[in-house]
Design a protein around this motif. Structure first.
Motif, PDB file in Angstrom:
ATOM      1  N   LYS A   4       0.853  -1.191   0.000  1.00 56.36           N
ATOM      2  CA  LYS A   4       0.000   0.000   0.000  1.00 56.36           C
ATOM      3  C   LYS A   4       0.891   1.244   0.000  1.00 56.36           C
ATOM      4  CE  LYS A   4      -3.655  -2.364   2.470  1.00 56.36           C
ATOM      5  NZ  LYS A   4      -4.414  -2.451   3.736  1.00 56.36           N
ATOM      6  N   GLU A  45       3.288   1.186   3.265  1.00 58.01           N
ATOM      7  CA  GLU A  45       2.917   0.428   4.457  1.00 58.01           C
ATOM      8  C   GLU A  45       3.410  -0.997   4.276  1.00 58.01           C
ATOM      9  OE1 GLU A  45      -1.225  -1.125   6.267  1.00 58.01           O
ATOM     10  OE2 GLU A  45      -1.154   1.019   5.774  1.00 58.01           O
ATOM     11  N   SER A  77       9.411  -2.734   8.109  1.00 56.70           N
ATOM     12  CA  SER A  77       8.054  -2.451   8.568  1.00 56.70           C
ATOM     13  C   SER A  77       8.147  -1.399   9.671  1.00 56.70           C
ATOM     14  CB  SER A  77       7.374  -3.722   9.075  1.00 56.70           C
ATOM     15  OG  SER A  77       8.082  -4.271  10.166  1.00 56.70           O
ATOM     16  N   GLU A  80       8.116   5.208   8.261  1.00 58.03           N
ATOM     17  CA  GLU A  80       7.026   6.119   7.925  1.00 58.03           C
ATOM     18  C   GLU A  80       7.410   7.251   6.989  1.00 58.03           C
ATOM     19  OE1 GLU A  80       5.362   7.499  11.549  1.00 58.03           O
ATOM     20  OE2 GLU A  80       4.789   5.498  12.221  1.00 58.03           O
TER      21      GLU A  80
END
Length: 92
Positions: A4, A45, A77, A80
């Motif tokens: 995503k 993401e 992961s 951001e």
């Protein structure tokens, strides 16, 4: 697994297709024997326990002598920030 991607900067080019190729937000020229930080304007993401690898394009490396400086680039992961790619031109 489907990733995503999300725009951080309006006008960023979202990847599509199975290879998820990244595009620069701005025109870039990487001078011979130099490098450039390429902004994508995107974030992604990544599910917990996974990471994304960014690699050089074979044809770009063979024909233009341009490659990813820190290959493979790894995004973990929980990351951001904006995806940036550092390219180097090995031409002499």
């Amino acid at each position: 697994m489907e990733l995503k991607f999300r725009e951080l900067i309006s006008g960023a080019i979202l990847p599509n297709g199975k290879h998820n190729d990244l595009c620069s937000m701005f025109p870039v020229t990487v001078a011979k024997q130099d490098y450039a930080v390429i902004r994508t304007g995107l974030t992604v993401e990544i599910p917990q326990g996974h990471e994304l690898h960014i690699t050089s394009k074979k044809k770009l490396a063979e024909e233009k002598h341009v490659a990813l400086l820190n290959a493979p680039g790894v995004i973990h992961s929980g990351s951001e920030g904006e995806i940036v790619v550092i390219l180097i031109n090995f031409s002499v």
